[in-house]
Design an enzyme around this catalytic site. Structure first.
Site, PDB file in Angstrom:
ATOM      1  CG  ASN A   1       2.581  -4.898  -8.115  1.00 10.50           C
ATOM      2  OD1 ASN A   1       2.111  -5.900  -7.575  1.00 10.50           O
ATOM      3  ND2 ASN A   1       3.000  -3.846  -7.437  1.00 10.50           N
TER       4      ASN A   1
ATOM      5  NE  ARG B   1       5.388  -6.266  -4.744  1.00  9.41           N
ATOM      6  CZ  ARG B   1       4.469  -5.911  -3.878  1.00  9.41           C
ATOM      7  NH1 ARG B   1       3.266  -5.565  -4.280  1.00  9.41           N
ATOM      8  NH2 ARG B   1       4.746  -5.887  -2.600  1.00  9.41           N
TER       9      ARG B   1
ATOM     10  CG  HIS C   1       8.165  -2.497   1.845  1.00  8.35           C
ATOM     11  ND1 HIS C   1       7.932  -1.889   3.053  1.00  8.35           N
ATOM     12  CD2 HIS C   1       6.992  -2.479   1.176  1.00  8.35           C
ATOM     13  CE1 HIS C   1       6.654  -1.530   3.123  1.00  8.35           C
ATOM     14  NE2 HIS C   1       6.071  -1.884   1.991  1.00  8.35           N
TER      15      HIS C   1
ATOM     16  N   GLY D   1       5.189   4.239   3.724  1.00  4.82           N
ATOM     17  CA  GLY D   1       3.988   4.415   2.885  1.00  4.82           C
ATOM     18  C   GLY D   1       2.806   3.945   3.707  1.00  4.82           C
TER      19      GLY D   1
ATOM     20  N   GLY E   1       2.241   0.730   4.027  1.00  5.17           N
ATOM     21  CA  GLY E   1       3.081  -0.219   4.767  1.00  5.17           C
ATOM     22  C   GLY E   1       4.402   0.491   5.058  1.00  5.17           C
TER      23      GLY E   1
ATOM     24  NE  ARG F   1       0.297  -5.059   6.980  1.00  2.10           N
ATOM     25  CZ  ARG F   1       0.870  -4.702   5.824  1.00  2.10           C
ATOM     26  NH1 ARG F   1       1.915  -3.877   5.817  1.00  2.10           N
ATOM     27  NH2 ARG F   1       0.420  -5.190   4.698  1.00  2.10           N
TER      28      ARG F   1
ATOM     29  CG  ASP G   1      -4.315   9.843   3.952  1.00  2.00           C
ATOM     30  OD1 ASP G   1      -3.404  10.660   4.217  1.00  2.00           O
ATOM     31  OD2 ASP G   1      -4.714   9.616   2.800  1.00  2.00           O
TER      32      ASP G   1
ATOM     33  N   GLY H   1       5.202   7.248   0.272  1.00  2.00           N
ATOM     34  CA  GLY H   1       4.312   8.414   0.285  1.00  2.00           C
ATOM     35  C   GLY H   1       4.574   9.365   1.448  1.00  2.00           C
TER      36      GLY H   1
ATOM     37  CD  GLU I   1       7.888  -1.012  -4.221  1.00  2.00           C
ATOM     38  OE1 GLU I   1       7.069  -0.069  -4.241  1.00  2.00           O
ATOM     39  OE2 GLU I   1       7.752  -1.989  -3.479  1.00  2.00           O
TER      40      GLU I   1
HETATM   41  P1  ADP Z   1       1.674   2.383  -0.600  1.00  2.00           P
HETATM   42  O1  ADP Z   1       2.435   1.847   0.568  1.00  2.00           O
HETATM   43  O2  ADP Z   1       0.270   1.862  -0.673  1.00  2.00           O
HETATM   44  O3  ADP Z   1       2.417   2.359  -1.912  1.00  2.00           O
HETATM   45  P2  ADP Z   1       2.220   5.233  -0.537  1.00  2.00           P
HETATM   46  O4  ADP Z   1       3.696   5.032  -0.644  1.00  2.00           O
HETATM   47  O5  ADP Z   1       1.512   5.950  -1.615  1.00  2.00           O
HETATM   48  O6  ADP Z   1       1.420   3.907  -0.233  1.00  2.00           O
HETATM   49  O7  ADP Z   1       1.982   6.029   0.841  1.00  2.00           O
HETATM   50  C1  ADP Z   1       0.710   6.307   1.337  1.00  2.00           C
HETATM   51  C2  ADP Z   1       0.873   7.197   2.563  1.00  2.00           C
HETATM   52  O8  ADP Z   1       1.585   8.365   2.158  1.00  2.00           O
HETATM   53  C3  ADP Z   1      -0.442   7.662   3.156  1.00  2.00           C
HETATM   54  O9  ADP Z   1      -0.366   7.637   4.570  1.00  2.00           O
HETATM   55  C4  ADP Z   1      -0.523   9.101   2.682  1.00  2.00           C
HETATM   56  O10 ADP Z   1      -1.214   9.898   3.594  1.00  2.00           O
HETATM   57  C5  ADP Z   1       0.923   9.493   2.627  1.00  2.00           C
HETATM   58  N1  ADP Z   1       1.104  10.625   1.702  1.00  2.00           N
HETATM   59  C6  ADP Z   1       0.935  10.626   0.377  1.00  2.00           C
HETATM   60  N2  ADP Z   1       1.125  11.872  -0.127  1.00  2.00           N
HETATM   61  C7  ADP Z   1       1.415  12.655   0.923  1.00  2.00           C
HETATM   62  C8  ADP Z   1       1.708  14.051   1.096  1.00  2.00           C
HETATM   63  N3  ADP Z   1       1.731  14.861   0.049  1.00  2.00           N
HETATM   64  N4  ADP Z   1       1.969  14.482   2.345  1.00  2.00           N
HETATM   65  C9  ADP Z   1       1.972  13.648   3.396  1.00  2.00           C
HETATM   66  N5  ADP Z   1       1.681  12.339   3.312  1.00  2.00           N
HETATM   67  C10 ADP Z   1       1.418  11.856   2.108  1.00  2.00           C
END
Ligand code: ADP
Length: 369
Positions: A7, A73, A162, A192, A194, A223, A265, A313, A346
């Site tokens: 990726n 990807r 996605h 996440g 995104g 965004r 975040d 996430g 993914e």
């Molecule tokens: P990406 O889209 O870059 O792959 P992720 O799927 O890792 O990103 O998601 C990132 C988001 O997930 C961030 O907003 C982060 O705060 C949130 N996140 C990650 N771990 C936790 C957690 N343990 N509790 C709450 N939110 C989380």
């Protein structure tokens, strides 16, 4: 069979190595700072070489030819790709043509493909497209209500992104619910950095929240998601902004970050909320409101759903959020609609799709060009 999944971002290569008899990766890693000032890795070809020498050095593989397939990807497949494809010069040409629709992503994906073809000229490689899952959507879902000449001339339409994650989550949901995908109506929410939501009817995506670009739809880390375009013109006029500046504001300075003024975040937003920050609370509430709006719309489009699935996430790690959705669902839809939390993967999906394509009888015999 060993399958390498690649990726590529503009300055990074994420990879996982799988064996076809297990879903657990044998190895994974990240090559960073490609092409950056002072970095020893000047381009993606060198990045791929570094990755492979790492695998050899750590004895994850003992010879290059242990890797039998590479899955890549690719973010944008435009209208050219409805499914994963064996990479050959024609496919490379078409991916290059799609670069105008994803100028930040496709050139990096292609650089990785070209780097791998140099190092592994005889290994079949497969391109898996984020947009392919959405190529079967009905026209009513993907055509924008603007003069159709812009669709015809410039291919301006909803593409959706996605897709690999939503497809993976749908497959997992079918296993959990012990029903074939062809008998399920699902709403999958990838939350996440995104964020996107997809309505899936009998395994087919029928609508999705992201659009011509990933900017449309849900509120995300940075965004804005859906917005009245007239508001954008108004701000540009008032602030005398260039298109590139406004693009930066909507993609990089909006969403959770823009509203809270604190962070993109989700964890920090929740912490700030707990400490009484009103801006963080507002960001959270807008985020949730938009998700509910899409789920509600997709429940109507699908005429109900067997499950609403959360991943990414935020979706995988926020039990409080999931419990709230579970309670609302119970209240309005009863226990027939399940709320599921399903970790996405993914890379594993790309490995499965690449393996599936390579193992088709017609491809087993095909000479790699
Ligand atoms: P990406 O889209 O870059 O792959 P992720 O799927 O890792 O990103 O998601 C990132 C988001 O997930 C961030 O907003 C982060 O705060 C949130 N996140 C990650 N771990 C936790 C957690 N343990 N509790 C709450 N939110 C989380």
């Amino acid at each position: 069979m060993k399958i390498l999944v690649i990726n590529c971002g503009s300055s990074s290569i994420k990879y996982k190595l799988y064996s076809s008899d297990s879903d657990k990766p044998l190895d994974k890693g990240l090559i960073e700072k490609i092409g950056e000032k002072g970095s020893a890795v000047k381009n993606h070809s060198q990045g791929v070489r570094k990755l492979v020498s790492g695998l050899l050095g750590r004895k994850v593989i003992s010879r290059l030819d242990e890797i039998e397939t590479i899955g890549h990807r690719v973010v944008h497949g435009g209208e050219a790709f409805r499914e994963p494809r064996l990479i050959n010069p024609q496919v490379i040409k078409k991916i290059r043509e799609c670069s105008k629709l994803a100028p930040l992503h496709n050139p990096a994906n292609l650089a990785g493909i070209i780097g791998c073809r140099k190092l592994f000229p005889r290994i079949p490689q497969v391109a898996v497209f984020d947009t392919a899952f959405y190529q079967d959507m009905p026209k009513a879902a993907y055509i924008y209500a603007i003069p159709q000449s812009y669709y015809k001339k410039y291919k301006v339409r909803k593409y959706g992104f996605h897709g690999t994650s939503h497809q993976f989550v749908a497959k997992q949901a079918s296993k959990i619910l012990k029903k074939p995908l062809t008998k399920l109506k699902l709403i999958t929410c990838h939350l996440g950095n995104g964020c996107s939501i997809t309505a899936i009817d009998q395994g087919r995506a029928v609508d999705t929240s992201m659009g011509f670009t990933p900017l449309e739809g849900l509120v995300m880390g940075t965004r804005c998601g859906d917005i009245d375009v007239a508001a954008v013109f108004y701000i540009m006029e008032k602030e005398k902004l260039a298109i590139s500046e406004m693009d930066q504001i909507l993609n990089k300075q909006s969403g959770l970050l823009g509203v809270s003024g604190l962070s993109n975040d989700f964890r920090l937003i929740r912490k700030a909320m707990a400490k009484g920050s009103q801006r963080a609370k507002l960001a959270y509430e807008i985020f949730i409101h938009r998700i509910k709006k899409y789920i509600g719309a997709y429940l109507f489009i699908l005429k109900g759903a067997d499950a609403v699935c959360f991943t990414g996430g935020i979706g995988e790690n926020t039990p409080k959020l999931i419990e709230d959705f579970r309670q609302s669902t119970l209240r309005f839809l009863g226990s027939k609609t399940k709320i599921l939390v399903i970790p996405t993967d993914e890379e594993l999906m790309i490995a499965h799709l690449a393996c599936g394509l390579i193992n088709k009888p017609q491809n087993k015999k095909r000479k790699i060009k």
